[in-house]
Design a protein around this motif. Sequence first.
Motif, PDB file in Angstrom:
ATOM      1  N   UNK B  44       1.015  -1.000   0.023  1.00  0.00           N
ATOM      2  CA  UNK B  44      -0.251   0.146   0.098  1.00  0.00           C
ATOM      3  C   UNK B  44       1.145   1.084  -0.066  1.00  0.00           C
ATOM      4  N   UNK B  48       0.799   4.093  -2.344  1.00  0.00           N
ATOM      5  CA  UNK B  48      -0.012   5.470  -2.434  1.00  0.00           C
ATOM      6  C   UNK B  48       0.781   6.170  -3.274  1.00  0.00           C
ATOM      7  N   UNK B  52       0.380   8.752  -6.424  1.00  0.00           N
ATOM      8  CA  UNK B  52       0.394  10.562  -5.436  1.00  0.00           C
ATOM      9  C   UNK B  52      -0.225  10.789  -4.791  1.00  0.00           C
ATOM     10  N   UNK B  53      -0.671   9.619  -3.077  1.00  0.00           N
ATOM     11  CA  UNK B  53      -0.998  10.410  -2.037  1.00  0.00           C
ATOM     12  C   UNK B  53       0.054  10.468  -1.142  1.00  0.00           C
ATOM     13  N   UNK B  75      -1.762  12.849 -12.500  1.00  0.00           N
ATOM     14  CA  UNK B  75      -3.287  12.513 -10.718  1.00  0.00           C
ATOM     15  C   UNK B  75      -3.932  12.315 -11.922  1.00  0.00           C
ATOM     16  N   UNK B  76      -4.664  12.947 -13.051  1.00  0.00           N
ATOM     17  CA  UNK B  76      -6.255  12.807 -13.571  1.00  0.00           C
ATOM     18  C   UNK B  76      -5.830  11.341 -14.108  1.00  0.00           C
ATOM     19  N   UNK B  80      -6.352   5.052  -7.615  1.00  0.00           N
ATOM     20  CA  UNK B  80      -6.479   4.446  -6.619  1.00  0.00           C
ATOM     21  C   UNK B  80      -7.423   3.672  -5.995  1.00  0.00           C
ATOM     22  N   UNK B  82      -9.384   1.415  -3.065  1.00  0.00           N
ATOM     23  CA  UNK B  82      -8.885   0.841  -2.138  1.00  0.00           C
ATOM     24  C   UNK B  82     -10.106   0.914  -1.087  1.00  0.00           C
ATOM     25  N   UNK B  84     -12.269   1.420   1.054  1.00  0.00           N
ATOM     26  CA  UNK B  84     -12.348   3.491   1.342  1.00  0.00           C
ATOM     27  C   UNK B  84     -13.816   3.521   2.326  1.00  0.00           C
TER      28      UNK B  84
END
Lengths: 260, 290
Positions: B44, B48, B52-53, B75-76, B80, B82, B84
């Motif tokens: 993870x 991530x 770009x988290x 980023x667009x 990602x 997961x 949530x």
Amino acid sequence: MKKASIFSKVAMDLFWVQLFWAFGFLGIMLAIHVVKVVLAINSDNDIEVYFVSTFVAANIFMLVIGIISSYGLLPHYVSNGVTRKDYFKGATFAAVGLSIALPVITSIVSVIELFILKIFNMSTIFTTTFGERVNMEDDGIIAEIIQSIIIAPYVDPQSNWLLAIFIVILNLLTFYLLGWLIGSAFYRFGVIVGIVFIGVSIVLALLENALLSIGLGLTVPDRFSSYDFSLPIAILGVVVIIFIVLWLIRQLTKRVAIKI
Amino acid sequence: MTLNVLVNNLSLTYGSYPALKDVSFMLNEPKIYGLLGRNGAGKTSLLSILASYQEQTSGAITIGGEIPFENAKIMQDVSFIFSKDYKDESDNVKEALKYVARYRSQFDLKYAEYLVGKFKLPLKKPIKEFSKGMQSALNVTIGLASRSPITIFDEAYLGMDAPTRDIFYRELLEDQSNHPRIIILSTHLVSEMDYLFDEVIILHKGSIVLQEDFESLITKGSSITGAAEVVDEFVLSMKQLNTQQLGNTKSVMVYGELNDRDRKVAQQKGLEVGPISLQDLFIHLTEGDD
């Protein structure tokens, strides 16, 4: 081309979502206000117009949604591929929009309220003496903090409605941004730094309060009583505070890790 | 358009704990990549950073030749997905999909609605009232329908029952063949999902253990079964992964391809040569000193 429009999309989305929340808040305040009007009509008590009775709670409302914007909304937007920078710009514009929309809406409601009550010759229930603030010369810093939140500096909308709205806009925006600042500090650094930023926010709120109070010629705490300057300078000072807070928020969120 | 992913000597530390250590790999083709690793291997954390988290502590990552962090263009194009937390989500599926579509330029709303139907998700119920499995199905729907050139599913199946997971796997293969893109699947469910992978990356304790084509990977290992002493002699010079013995019958898993001569010898000695599964390989490559 697509790139340029992302933050405006964020701004529109955030503005409408938060305005929708604001309607819930304003609706509850309106219900309470109607009850107060009915009680005042049936007794000899004076009350304030809707505009005045909402702004106390509106500051706290803005503080809360400012905090939410860092915890819930930033991660949501990053997960949709929005950069922190676009979120920052979008959320700032939305906050300004919301700070303007709120007093405009409450002013319109107040005008309608006055109009209706004038038809029935009942507009005398509205107080003409507000603007009197609690005298807190000896109450110390805690009273001062509470007062700065609860009885933020204001202008009687019936004497100068444009200035009244403008002062409310400044108050609301400041409280939103302080909430956002506190939320961002907690989000990035956790409890201890978060608490430090609560302290920073209190200092900034007191400063904003003192600036506007001096500028408007309202009662100010002793430590500020030797200062005297005009309203434009006070407003300039508040704008500077707003930019400092925005800068701090940006520094905190620029490279923040999004929690999963 | 394929964006390639280039990761070079990537490290990430949390305080003094190294979550990723000098990770390097390349994803060049629109394929399905299986990212395998045990709990805490750093899957993870790695994903991530790709999304770009968060930023790495050191090393470099580029997507399509650009640094992805705070890069709106990249980023667009990275989704990602997961498990949530939806406990505060009062929106329903319809609203949620409309919202995502505003920010994902390649989002296919029709396909999303088709998936919602397949997963039998209620359209008007607030998402916070969904079961975990239903929320995961919604995540997967958003992930597939976004059609992002880089789509990451990080254990996205959590809480789904077996039939729902099966729908997910089928749709994933189908949509990937219709709209080729880089899809990264991180998982524990190796034996269930191995047929999905074109390529496999195994992460262990923050480092890459291997990156290899799935087909060639599973031919790299074999199990040799037969009389104990014969087996021992046969596997002497080979890299042994695991040994099991029952009475005088021994089974040894070896890593490394057997050539025709080896196979012939094995046959002559009465040894049975069988394939090993990705799961076996995974377990043996990542077990050990803990």
